[in-house]
Write a protein that holds these residues in place. Structure first.
Motif, PDB file in Angstrom:
ATOM      1  N   TRP A 136       0.820  -1.212   0.000  1.00  0.00           N
ATOM      2  CA  TRP A 136       0.000   0.000   0.000  1.00  0.00           C
ATOM      3  C   TRP A 136       0.852   1.259   0.000  1.00  0.00           C
ATOM      4  O   TRP A 136       0.444   2.290  -0.557  1.00  0.00           O
ATOM      5  N   TYR A 194       1.666   1.679  -3.560  1.00  0.00           N
ATOM      6  CA  TYR A 194       0.450   2.037  -4.304  1.00  0.00           C
ATOM      7  C   TYR A 194       0.102   3.518  -4.107  1.00  0.00           C
ATOM      8  O   TYR A 194      -0.381   4.189  -5.008  1.00  0.00           O
ATOM      9  N   THR A 195       0.376   4.011  -2.884  1.00  0.00           N
ATOM     10  CA  THR A 195       0.026   5.398  -2.555  1.00  0.00           C
ATOM     11  C   THR A 195       1.110   6.378  -2.956  1.00  0.00           C
ATOM     12  O   THR A 195       0.823   7.490  -3.417  1.00  0.00           O
ATOM     13  N   SER A 204      -6.160   6.741  -2.777  1.00  0.00           N
ATOM     14  CA  SER A 204      -5.444   5.614  -2.178  1.00  0.00           C
ATOM     15  C   SER A 204      -6.165   5.079  -0.956  1.00  0.00           C
ATOM     16  O   SER A 204      -6.336   3.861  -0.799  1.00  0.00           O
ATOM     17  N   SER A 215      -9.260   3.150  -1.890  1.00  0.00           N
ATOM     18  CA  SER A 215      -8.926   1.823  -2.421  1.00  0.00           C
ATOM     19  C   SER A 215      -8.587   0.855  -1.300  1.00  0.00           C
ATOM     20  O   SER A 215      -8.992  -0.312  -1.325  1.00  0.00           O
ATOM     21  N   ILE A 216      -7.858   1.350  -0.302  1.00  0.00           N
ATOM     22  CA  ILE A 216      -7.519   0.520   0.847  1.00  0.00           C
ATOM     23  C   ILE A 216      -8.785   0.129   1.609  1.00  0.00           C
ATOM     24  O   ILE A 216      -8.952  -1.026   2.025  1.00  0.00           O
ATOM     25  N   PHE A 236     -10.589  -2.556  -0.322  1.00  0.00           N
ATOM     26  CA  PHE A 236      -9.876  -3.826  -0.241  1.00  0.00           C
ATOM     27  C   PHE A 236     -10.185  -4.544   1.072  1.00  0.00           C
ATOM     28  O   PHE A 236     -10.559  -5.718   1.088  1.00  0.00           O
ATOM     29  N   TYR A 237     -10.047  -3.831   2.198  1.00  0.00           N
ATOM     30  CA  TYR A 237     -10.147  -4.494   3.492  1.00  0.00           C
ATOM     31  C   TYR A 237     -11.582  -4.691   3.970  1.00  0.00           C
ATOM     32  O   TYR A 237     -11.853  -5.644   4.702  1.00  0.00           O
ATOM     33  N   VAL A 293      -9.305  -2.932  -7.978  1.00  0.00           N
ATOM     34  CA  VAL A 293      -8.943  -3.162  -6.579  1.00  0.00           C
ATOM     35  C   VAL A 293      -9.816  -4.262  -5.982  1.00  0.00           C
ATOM     36  O   VAL A 293      -9.333  -5.135  -5.247  1.00  0.00           O
ATOM     37  N   SER A 307      -8.732  -7.832  -4.330  1.00  0.00           N
ATOM     38  CA  SER A 307      -9.214  -8.206  -3.000  1.00  0.00           C
ATOM     39  C   SER A 307      -9.946  -9.542  -3.031  1.00  0.00           C
ATOM     40  O   SER A 307      -9.740 -10.399  -2.167  1.00  0.00           O
TER      41      SER A 307
END
Length: 324
Positions: free
Chosen positions: A2, A5-6, A36, A39-40, A43-44, A105, A109
């Motif tokens: 990450w 990615y960021t 960013s 997107s995180i 994903f989580y 994304v 995931s």
């Protein structure tokens, strides 16, 4: 992952904005920080909440939740873009590009979730299989003691009927064997030397029982091997020879050969048998060899070769065990 990615979009955005004198270089950077972080979040939330708790039970609800989450993130992304960068954008193109990025994304995931779930299932299967094999092996080991005890009691009864003076020393030797069975059979592995000693004691008892009636030969070579072995793995071959190679047979003999190196064990048992006279078999007949075959499959997969042959009134079991 990450951080990489960021960092790259941020560095690129900062560099592009720095070349413009009328624009604060941190405005576009703020937008990419949101991209960013969103997107995180996608994903989580998918990998830690939606997939494990909803996907398997309610797949339709799962996909609706993903769509709703992406729409919320798209709206937030557009809001941040307009607020910090400006509204001079093609809305349709903006939403399409942003949606494709979030979809990408989500794909990563989802792939991560499926792969992790597959690994967990495989691990559970391996654990279940290991537990099953442990239970089966424990059961196989537990079968040895009653069968062996039955044969030893027959030997003792035979000596007692003869009023032999050997009853007491035989009982002491039997005590050593039983001590071995009680305290060492549950070990995972024991030294080959101890297993050979156990075989020798058993054969000595049989020599006392049968005397000169049966020609018994126990030939051991290279017992200095430092390798270990499954306890009581070899005794069923010898038991089988005494069980089926001494009754109603003319000039019976049993030959046991053991040769060991640090790489290989060779164990061969040969006994005479009769095609013409069939002995009555009790319910325990056949337990020993079937038992040891299964133990070999469980403990030494692809490490052994077991050949059983019948030629000219001779029954031979030949085991080659690779220690590597």
């Amino acid at each position: 992952m990450w951080i990489g990615y960021t960092a790259l979009p941020l560095l690129n955005a900062f560099q592009n904005d720095s070349s413009r004198t009328r624009v604060n270089p941190y405005t576009n950077t703020t937008y990419w920080v949101y991209v960013s972080i969103s997107s995180i979040i996608l994903f989580y939330i998918n990998s830690e909440v939606l997939f494990p708790k909803i996907y398997k039970k309610q797949p339709i609800r799962y996909f609706l939740s993903i769509v709703a989450l992406i729409l919320v993130l798209l709206w937030g992304r557009f809001f941040v873009r307009v607020t910090f960068v400006g509204s001079d954008i093609n809305k349709s193109l903006f939403y399409v590009n942003a949606f494709i990025q979030y979809l990408y994304v989500f794909g990563i995931s989802a792939s991560y979730c499926f792969f992790s779930d597959y690994q967990k299932q495989q691990e559970i299967q391996r654990e279940n299989e290991n537990e099953r094999l442990k239970s089966e092996l424990s059961f196989l080991r537990s079968q040895i003691s009653p069968h062996f005890m039955f044969n030893l009691m027959n030997s003792l009864v035979s000596l007692n009927r003869k009023k032999s003076d050997l009853v007491e020393p035989v009982l002491l030797k039997m005590a050593d064997l039983l001590r071995y069975m009680l305290y060492e059979k549950d070990d995972k592995r024991i030294s080959l030397e101890n297993e050979v000693k156990y075989l020798s004691n058993y054969i000595d008892l049989q020599k006392v029982r049968f005397g000169d009636y049966v020609n018994i030969d126990f030939d051991v070579k290279s017992t200095g091997s430092s390798k270990s072995i499954e306890p009581m793995l070899l005794i069923p071959f010898v038991e089988n020879a005494f069980k089926h190679g001494v009754g109603m047979i003319e000039n019976p003999f049993i030959k046991v050969e053991l040769e060991a190196t640090n790489d290989e064990l060779r164990f061969k048992v040969t006994n005479k048998f009769s095609y013409d006279k069939k002995e009555a078999k009790d319910g325990a007949s056949g337990i020993g060899l079937n038992n040891v075959k299964r133990r070999l499959e469980l403990l030494y997969p692809k490490q052994y070769v077991l050949n059983v042959s019948e030629t000219e009134n001779l029954y031979t079991t030949d085991l080659k065990l690779n220690f590597k």
